[in-house]
Design a protein around this motif. Structure first.
Motif, PDB file in Angstrom:
ATOM      1  N   PHE A   1       0.813  -1.211   0.000  1.00  0.00           N
ATOM      2  CA  PHE A   1       0.000   0.000   0.000  1.00  0.00           C
ATOM      3  C   PHE A   1       0.850   1.266   0.000  1.00  0.00           C
ATOM      4  O   PHE A   1       2.007   1.252   0.406  1.00  0.00           O
ATOM      5  CB  PHE A   1      -0.924  -0.002   1.222  1.00  0.00           C
ATOM      6  N   ASN A   2       0.241   2.350  -0.450  1.00  0.00           N
ATOM      7  CA  ASN A   2       0.926   3.638  -0.501  1.00  0.00           C
ATOM      8  C   ASN A   2       0.700   4.390   0.813  1.00  0.00           C
ATOM      9  O   ASN A   2       0.014   5.403   0.876  1.00  0.00           O
ATOM     10  CB  ASN A   2       0.419   4.457  -1.687  1.00  0.00           C
ATOM     11  N   ALA A   3       1.269   3.846   1.873  1.00  0.00           N
ATOM     12  CA  ALA A   3       1.159   4.453   3.205  1.00  0.00           C
ATOM     13  C   ALA A   3       2.219   3.805   4.076  1.00  0.00           C
ATOM     14  O   ALA A   3       2.339   2.581   4.103  1.00  0.00           O
ATOM     15  CB  ALA A   3      -0.224   4.221   3.802  1.00  0.00           C
ATOM     16  N   GLY A   4       3.026   4.606   4.778  1.00  0.00           N
ATOM     17  CA  GLY A   4       4.063   4.001   5.603  1.00  0.00           C
ATOM     18  C   GLY A   4       5.050   3.236   4.749  1.00  0.00           C
ATOM     19  O   GLY A   4       5.551   3.729   3.725  1.00  0.00           O
ATOM     20  N   ARG A   5       5.327   2.014   5.121  1.00  0.00           N
ATOM     21  CA  ARG A   5       6.215   1.160   4.343  1.00  0.00           C
ATOM     22  C   ARG A   5       5.585   0.903   2.978  1.00  0.00           C
ATOM     23  O   ARG A   5       4.415   0.520   2.880  1.00  0.00           O
ATOM     24  CB  ARG A   5       6.431  -0.156   5.079  1.00  0.00           C
ATOM     25  N   GLY A   6       6.352   1.130   1.915  1.00  0.00           N
ATOM     26  CA  GLY A   6       5.809   0.939   0.575  1.00  0.00           C
ATOM     27  C   GLY A   6       5.244   2.199  -0.042  1.00  0.00           C
ATOM     28  O   GLY A   6       4.722   2.160  -1.157  1.00  0.00           O
ATOM     29  N   ALA A   7       5.347   3.322   0.671  1.00  0.00           N
ATOM     30  CA  ALA A   7       4.838   4.580   0.128  1.00  0.00           C
ATOM     31  C   ALA A   7       5.671   5.034  -1.066  1.00  0.00           C
ATOM     32  O   ALA A   7       6.826   4.644  -1.234  1.00  0.00           O
ATOM     33  CB  ALA A   7       4.850   5.664   1.207  1.00  0.00           C
ATOM     34  N   VAL A   8       5.071   5.883  -1.893  1.00  0.00           N
ATOM     35  CA  VAL A   8       5.760   6.393  -3.074  1.00  0.00           C
ATOM     36  C   VAL A   8       6.886   7.344  -2.663  1.00  0.00           C
ATOM     37  O   VAL A   8       6.911   7.875  -1.545  1.00  0.00           O
ATOM     38  CB  VAL A   8       4.785   7.115  -4.021  1.00  0.00           C
ATOM     39  N   LEU A   9       7.818   7.574  -3.600  1.00  0.00           N
ATOM     40  CA  LEU A   9       8.968   8.423  -3.337  1.00  0.00           C
ATOM     41  C   LEU A   9       8.763   9.834  -3.893  1.00  0.00           C
ATOM     42  O   LEU A   9       8.118  10.016  -4.921  1.00  0.00           O
ATOM     43  CB  LEU A   9      10.237   7.828  -3.963  1.00  0.00           C
ATOM     44  N   THR A  10       9.337  10.799  -3.192  1.00  0.00           N
ATOM     45  CA  THR A  10       9.332  12.172  -3.672  1.00  0.00           C
ATOM     46  C   THR A  10      10.335  12.315  -4.807  1.00  0.00           C
ATOM     47  O   THR A  10      11.106  11.402  -5.104  1.00  0.00           O
ATOM     48  CB  THR A  10       9.712  13.145  -2.557  1.00  0.00           C
ATOM     49  N   TRP A  11      10.385  13.488  -5.425  1.00  0.00           N
ATOM     50  CA  TRP A  11      11.335  13.752  -6.507  1.00  0.00           C
ATOM     51  C   TRP A  11      12.773  13.526  -6.047  1.00  0.00           C
ATOM     52  O   TRP A  11      13.615  13.054  -6.811  1.00  0.00           O
ATOM     53  CB  TRP A  11      11.156  15.174  -7.013  1.00  0.00           C
ATOM     54  N   ASP A  12      13.048  13.839  -4.801  1.00  0.00           N
ATOM     55  CA  ASP A  12      14.398  13.687  -4.256  1.00  0.00           C
ATOM     56  C   ASP A  12      14.672  12.286  -3.723  1.00  0.00           C
ATOM     57  O   ASP A  12      15.745  12.035  -3.168  1.00  0.00           O
ATOM     58  CB  ASP A  12      14.630  14.710  -3.146  1.00  0.00           C
TER      59      ASP A  12
ATOM     60  N   PRO B   1      15.110   4.900   6.887  1.00  0.00           N
ATOM     61  CA  PRO B   1      14.576   5.099   5.535  1.00  0.00           C
ATOM     62  C   PRO B   1      14.459   3.814   4.724  1.00  0.00           C
ATOM     63  O   PRO B   1      13.496   3.643   3.960  1.00  0.00           O
ATOM     64  CB  PRO B   1      15.579   6.068   4.904  1.00  0.00           C
ATOM     65  N   GLU B   2      15.437   2.925   4.866  1.00  0.00           N
ATOM     66  CA  GLU B   2      15.414   1.703   4.055  1.00  0.00           C
ATOM     67  C   GLU B   2      14.246   0.783   4.405  1.00  0.00           C
ATOM     68  O   GLU B   2      13.851  -0.067   3.604  1.00  0.00           O
ATOM     69  CB  GLU B   2      16.736   0.948   4.190  1.00  0.00           C
ATOM     70  N   TRP B   3      13.689   0.918   5.591  1.00  0.00           N
ATOM     71  CA  TRP B   3      12.531   0.100   5.958  1.00  0.00           C
ATOM     72  C   TRP B   3      11.311   0.496   5.140  1.00  0.00           C
ATOM     73  O   TRP B   3      10.490  -0.346   4.776  1.00  0.00           O
ATOM     74  CB  TRP B   3      12.223   0.253   7.446  1.00  0.00           C
ATOM     75  N   PHE B   4      11.181   1.766   4.824  1.00  0.00           N
ATOM     76  CA  PHE B   4      10.024   2.269   4.094  1.00  0.00           C
ATOM     77  C   PHE B   4      10.123   2.026   2.591  1.00  0.00           C
ATOM     78  O   PHE B   4       9.114   1.814   1.923  1.00  0.00           O
ATOM     79  CB  PHE B   4       9.870   3.782   4.328  1.00  0.00           C
ATOM     80  N   GLU B   5      11.331   2.080   2.048  1.00  0.00           N
ATOM     81  CA  GLU B   5      11.494   2.068   0.594  1.00  0.00           C
ATOM     82  C   GLU B   5      11.354   0.671   0.001  1.00  0.00           C
ATOM     83  O   GLU B   5      11.843  -0.311   0.546  1.00  0.00           O
ATOM     84  CB  GLU B   5      12.859   2.646   0.219  1.00  0.00           C
ATOM     85  N   THR B   6      10.690   0.597  -1.169  1.00  0.00           N
ATOM     86  CA  THR B   6      10.562  -0.651  -1.904  1.00  0.00           C
ATOM     87  C   THR B   6      11.101  -0.474  -3.317  1.00  0.00           C
ATOM     88  O   THR B   6      11.140   0.633  -3.854  1.00  0.00           O
ATOM     89  CB  THR B   6       9.091  -1.098  -1.980  1.00  0.00           C
ATOM     90  N   THR B   7      11.497  -1.583  -3.914  1.00  0.00           N
ATOM     91  CA  THR B   7      12.064  -1.552  -5.259  1.00  0.00           C
ATOM     92  C   THR B   7      11.072  -1.010  -6.277  1.00  0.00           C
ATOM     93  O   THR B   7      11.414  -0.220  -7.150  1.00  0.00           O
ATOM     94  CB  THR B   7      12.507  -2.964  -5.677  1.00  0.00           C
ATOM     95  N   ARG B   8       9.826  -1.408  -6.170  1.00  0.00           N
ATOM     96  CA  ARG B   8       8.848  -0.972  -7.185  1.00  0.00           C
ATOM     97  C   ARG B   8       8.596   0.523  -7.122  1.00  0.00           C
ATOM     98  O   ARG B   8       8.383   1.166  -8.142  1.00  0.00           O
ATOM     99  CB  ARG B   8       7.568  -1.783  -7.063  1.00  0.00           C
ATOM    100  N   ARG B   9       8.644   1.112  -5.921  1.00  0.00           N
ATOM    101  CA  ARG B   9       8.462   2.564  -5.814  1.00  0.00           C
ATOM    102  C   ARG B   9       9.693   3.307  -6.331  1.00  0.00           C
ATOM    103  O   ARG B   9       9.583   4.363  -6.953  1.00  0.00           O
ATOM    104  CB  ARG B   9       8.183   2.954  -4.370  1.00  0.00           C
ATOM    105  N   ARG B  10      10.876   2.748  -6.097  1.00  0.00           N
ATOM    106  CA  ARG B  10      12.106   3.345  -6.630  1.00  0.00           C
ATOM    107  C   ARG B  10      12.092   3.294  -8.152  1.00  0.00           C
ATOM    108  O   ARG B  10      12.439   4.269  -8.829  1.00  0.00           O
ATOM    109  CB  ARG B  10      13.315   2.608  -6.067  1.00  0.00           C
TER     110      ARG B  10
END
Length: 235
Positions: free
Chosen positions: A93-104, A168-177
Motif C-alpha cells: 500500500f501507498n502508506a508508511g512502508r511501501g509509500a511512493v517516493l518524492t522527486w528527491d 529510511p530503508e525500511w520504508f522504501e521498496t524496489t517498485r516505488r524506486r
C-alpha cells in the motif's frame, strides 16, 4: 480542534472491504467498519492470481484487526487505528512502508483522524521516519493544542512522545524506486506512472453509536516542494 471531516471521501477507493455486526432483536446497537487500501488503480488483466490473493489477504488482516476491537466493545477510534496500522506496515500500500517516493527520493507521509463523537481531529503532513503516521495524527489530536503538525515539527512532537520510528530503508521498496526512475527517465507525470494514487483508510461505527474515520498516505510519486495532498486536510 473541531471541524468537518471528509478524508475518506477524498480518497480513491481502489480496494474496499466491509464488516458489520447487525443490531440484535433487543435493538442493541450494532457496529460496523469499512476499510480501503491505497493500492492505486489496478486493471484486472495486469494482476496475477498471486497478487490478487496478496492484496485480499492484506485487506483481510487490516479488517480483522479493526473488527476485533469493535467486537470486544472497543471504541471506533481504537478500531480505526488498529485497522490502518497493518496497512501502514504492508509494502503493498501507498502508506508508511511501501509509500511512493518524492522527486528527491525520500518518503514523506500524511495522515489524519477524527472522532465523530467530539469532532476533535488531528493530522500530520510531510513526516519521515514515523512508522505509524496515524498514531502520530491521533497524538496531535489528544496531546497537543493543534489540529495539524508538519515536517520537522511533527517529527519533534513524535519524538517527545516516543513514537516508533524506522530507518529510511525500511520504508522504501524496489517498485516505488523504479516508478520514480521511470518517471524521470521518460519525463512522465505522476498520473502516467501511478495511474491513480492510493490512500489507505477506515471508517467505523462502534456499539455506542460513535463514528470515527482516518486516512494515511504517501501521496504522489515525484512530489516536490513539500507537497501536501488532501488526505490530512480536515474538511
Amino acid at each position: 480542534m473541531r471541524g468537518f471531516f471528509a478524508p475518506i471521501a477524498a480518497a480513491s477507493v481502489a480496494l474496499l472491504a466491509l464488516f458489520a455486526a447487525p443490531a440484535t432483536a433487543q435493538d442493541t446497537p450494532g457496529w460496523s467498519i469499512a476499510i480501503h487500501g491505497g493500492a492505486g488503480t489496478i486493471a484486472r488483466e495486469n494482476m496475477t492470481p498471486e497478487q490478487d490473493a496478496a492484496y485480499r489477504a492484506a485487506l483481510q488482516r487490516a479488517l480483522d484487526a479493526g473488527a476485533a476491537v469493535l467486537r470486544d466493545g472497543g471504541s471506533a477510534m481504537d478500531a480505526i487505528q488498529a485497522a490502518i496500522e497493518p496497512m501502514e506496515d504492508d509494502a503493498l500500500f501507498n502508506a508508511g512502508r511501501g509509500a511512493v517516493l518524492t522527486w528527491d527520493g525520500d518518503i514523506e507521509l500524511d495522515a489524519s483522524i477524527m472522532d465523530g463523537r467530539t469532532r476533535d481531529a488531528g493530522a500530520v503532513a510531510g513526516v519521515t521516519g514515523i512508522r505509524h503516521p496515524i498514531d502520530l495524527a491521533r497524538k496531535v489530536m489528544t496531546d497537543s493544542p493543534h489540529v495539524m503538525l508538519a515536517g520537522t515539527g511533527a517529527e519533534a512532537f513524535a519524538a517527545s512522545h516516543q513514537l516508533e520510528t524506522m530507518p529510511p530503508e525500511w520504508f522504501e521498496t524496489t517498485r516505488r524506486r523504479e516508478a520514480l526512475e521511470r518517471m524521470k527517465a521518460e519525463q512522465l507525470s505522476a498520473l502516467d506512472v501511478d495511474i491513480k494514487f492510493g490512500t489507505v483508510g477506515a471508517v467505523a461505527l462502534d456499539a455506542d453509536g460513535n463514528m470515527a474515520a482516518g486516512t494515511s498516505t504517501g501521496g504522489m510519486t515525484g512530489k516536490r516542494w513539500g507537497r501536501i495532498g488532501d488526505a490530512p486536510i480536515i474538511g
